[in-house]
Write an enzyme that holds these catalytic residues in place. Structure first.
Site, PDB file in Angstrom:
ATOM      1  N   LYS A  13      22.078 -20.444  -0.136  1.00 18.02           N
ATOM      2  CA  LYS A  13      22.588 -21.580   0.363  1.00 18.02           C
ATOM      3  C   LYS A  13      24.173 -21.342   0.676  1.00 18.02           C
ATOM      4  CE  LYS A  13      23.477 -23.451  -4.357  1.00 18.02           C
ATOM      5  NZ  LYS A  13      23.268 -22.163  -5.071  1.00 18.02           N
ATOM      6  N   ARG A  87      25.517 -30.077  -9.811  1.00 19.68           N
ATOM      7  CA  ARG A  87      24.710 -29.175 -10.542  1.00 19.68           C
ATOM      8  C   ARG A  87      24.077 -29.773 -11.707  1.00 19.68           C
ATOM      9  NH1 ARG A  87      27.210 -24.066  -8.694  1.00 19.68           N
ATOM     10  NH2 ARG A  87      26.118 -22.278  -9.190  1.00 19.68           N
ATOM     11  N   ARG A 126      23.798  -8.541  -3.771  1.00 24.49           N
ATOM     12  CA  ARG A 126      24.895  -9.598  -2.937  1.00 24.49           C
ATOM     13  C   ARG A 126      26.255  -8.739  -3.239  1.00 24.49           C
ATOM     14  NH1 ARG A 126      25.291 -15.671  -3.884  1.00 24.49           N
ATOM     15  NH2 ARG A 126      26.067 -15.212  -5.933  1.00 24.49           N
ATOM     16  N   ARG A 155      30.221  -9.664  -7.485  1.00 23.50           N
ATOM     17  CA  ARG A 155      30.670 -10.768  -8.452  1.00 23.50           C
ATOM     18  C   ARG A 155      30.471 -10.479  -9.816  1.00 23.50           C
ATOM     19  NH1 ARG A 155      29.122 -16.270  -5.782  1.00 23.50           N
ATOM     20  NH2 ARG A 155      28.634 -16.864  -7.883  1.00 23.50           N
ATOM     21  N   ARG A 166      22.225 -17.083 -15.340  1.00 21.76           N
ATOM     22  CA  ARG A 166      22.571 -18.099 -14.764  1.00 21.76           C
ATOM     23  C   ARG A 166      20.992 -18.903 -14.351  1.00 21.76           C
ATOM     24  NH1 ARG A 166      25.179 -15.054  -9.931  1.00 21.76           N
ATOM     25  NH2 ARG A 166      25.671 -16.873  -9.022  1.00 21.76           N
TER      26      ARG A 166
HETATM   27  P1  AMP Z   1      28.405 -20.433  -7.010  1.00 19.85           P
HETATM   28  O1  AMP Z   1      29.405 -19.786  -6.090  1.00 19.85           O
HETATM   29  O2  AMP Z   1      27.686 -21.901  -6.644  1.00 19.85           O
HETATM   30  O3  AMP Z   1      27.057 -19.840  -7.516  1.00 19.85           O
HETATM   31  O4  AMP Z   1      29.089 -20.774  -8.398  1.00 19.85           O
HETATM   32  C1  AMP Z   1      29.643 -19.820  -9.012  1.00 19.85           C
HETATM   33  C2  AMP Z   1      29.846 -20.308 -10.579  1.00 19.85           C
HETATM   34  O5  AMP Z   1      30.990 -21.492 -10.701  1.00 19.85           O
HETATM   35  C3  AMP Z   1      28.898 -20.925 -11.308  1.00 19.85           C
HETATM   36  O6  AMP Z   1      27.920 -20.029 -12.014  1.00 19.85           O
HETATM   37  C4  AMP Z   1      29.452 -21.685 -12.443  1.00 19.85           C
HETATM   38  O7  AMP Z   1      30.118 -21.091 -13.345  1.00 19.85           O
HETATM   39  C5  AMP Z   1      30.713 -22.470 -11.743  1.00 19.85           C
HETATM   40  N1  AMP Z   1      30.129 -23.604 -10.851  1.00 19.85           N
HETATM   41  C6  AMP Z   1      30.047 -23.716  -9.376  1.00 19.85           C
HETATM   42  N2  AMP Z   1      29.959 -25.167  -9.117  1.00 19.85           N
HETATM   43  C7  AMP Z   1      29.787 -25.615 -10.523  1.00 19.85           C
HETATM   44  C8  AMP Z   1      29.369 -27.047 -10.701  1.00 19.85           C
HETATM   45  N3  AMP Z   1      29.072 -27.984  -9.846  1.00 19.85           N
HETATM   46  N4  AMP Z   1      29.478 -27.350 -12.200  1.00 19.85           N
HETATM   47  C9  AMP Z   1      29.846 -26.522 -13.086  1.00 19.85           C
HETATM   48  N5  AMP Z   1      30.034 -25.084 -12.559  1.00 19.85           N
HETATM   49  C10 AMP Z   1      30.109 -24.924 -11.436  1.00 19.85           C
END
Ligand code: AMP
Length: 214
Positions: A13, A87, A126, A155, A166
């Site tokens: 996404k 989320r 990734r 990452r 996750r």
């Molecule tokens: P992503 O890049 O979207 O995979 O986000 C990486 C990390 O950021 C996630 O595993 C969470 O630790 C944190 N994170 C991102 N968006 C949210 C959200 N809406 N609510 C809580 N934690 C978030």
């Protein structure tokens, strides 16, 4: 267009949202990227969020809410694609209220569907350009040779133990958000398997479909 791109980590996404934002001139709002930026700049928010992000835990909603709402406001409420927010059901309710109070609502929530094996492969292979945030995949979209190797990182939350954690959090906390949107007639499912261009084409036609029904 006001879009949420929804789906498990690694579904693609982020790359799709970034491409959509460049092509259609909509603001890409990735709460994950905003959080990683805050961590890099060692801001107060970054210090608070760091351990959650690195361990693949959800950051407390109140911290993320302000980030998302400020970015939506910056877009003039008109033209954005949200990636990684909401989320939880609580965040979905906040978003709904925030937009309603400003006289708006989402046009569509697109849920990308991909089998778990594909997700694990995408996440473990990734790599990210830490300067631009662009994502690569070791097999399908390797980092170009002109980017210095020191800029290409994995990452911490893409390490195997974090990936499983996750995905578990996704199933417990985030997956139910789909049902919340489905009940409100806003969810469109999009098959996330296939080439990047194929998936992008499906996303675009789902958006066009939802805009034509408004
Ligand atoms: P992503 O890049 O979207 O995979 O986000 C990486 C990390 O950021 C996630 O595993 C969470 O630790 C944190 N994170 C991102 N968006 C949210 C959200 N809406 N609510 C809580 N934690 C978030």
């Amino acid at each position: 267009m006001r879009i949420v791109l929804f789906g498990p980590p690694g579904v693609g996404k982020g790359s799709q949202a970034r491409f959509l934002s460049e092509r259609e001139h909509v603001k890409h709002i990735s709460t994950g990227e905003l959080l990683r930026g805050a961590i890099r700049s060692k801001s107060e928010l970054g210090r608070k969020a760091r351990s959650y992000v690195e361990e693949g835990e959800l950051v407390p909603g109140v911290l993320v809410r302000a980030l998302a709402e400020d970015a939506i406001k910056d877009s003039g409420y008109k033209s954005f694609v949200l990636d990684g927010y909401p989320r939880t059901i609580e965040q979905a309710e906040w978003l709904d209220t925030y937009l309603k109070d400003a006289g708006h609502q989402l046009d569509s929530v697109l849920s990308l569907i991909v089998p778990s094996e594909v997700i694990i492969d995408r996440l473990s292979k990734r790599r990210v350009d830490r300067t631009t945030g662009e994502n690569f995949h070791l097999d399908f979209k390797p980092p170009p040779p002109d980017i210095p190797a020191s800029r290409i990182i994995q990452r911490k939350d893409d390490m195997p133990e974090s990936i499983l954690h996750r995905l578990q959090i996704y199933h417990e906390e985030t997956h139910p958000v789909q049902a919340w949107y489905r009940e409100r007639g806003m969810l469109q499912e999009v098959a996330g398997a296939g080439s990047f261009e194929e998936v992008y084409g499906r996303i675009l036609s789902a958006i066009q479909d939802s805009m034509s029904r408004r």
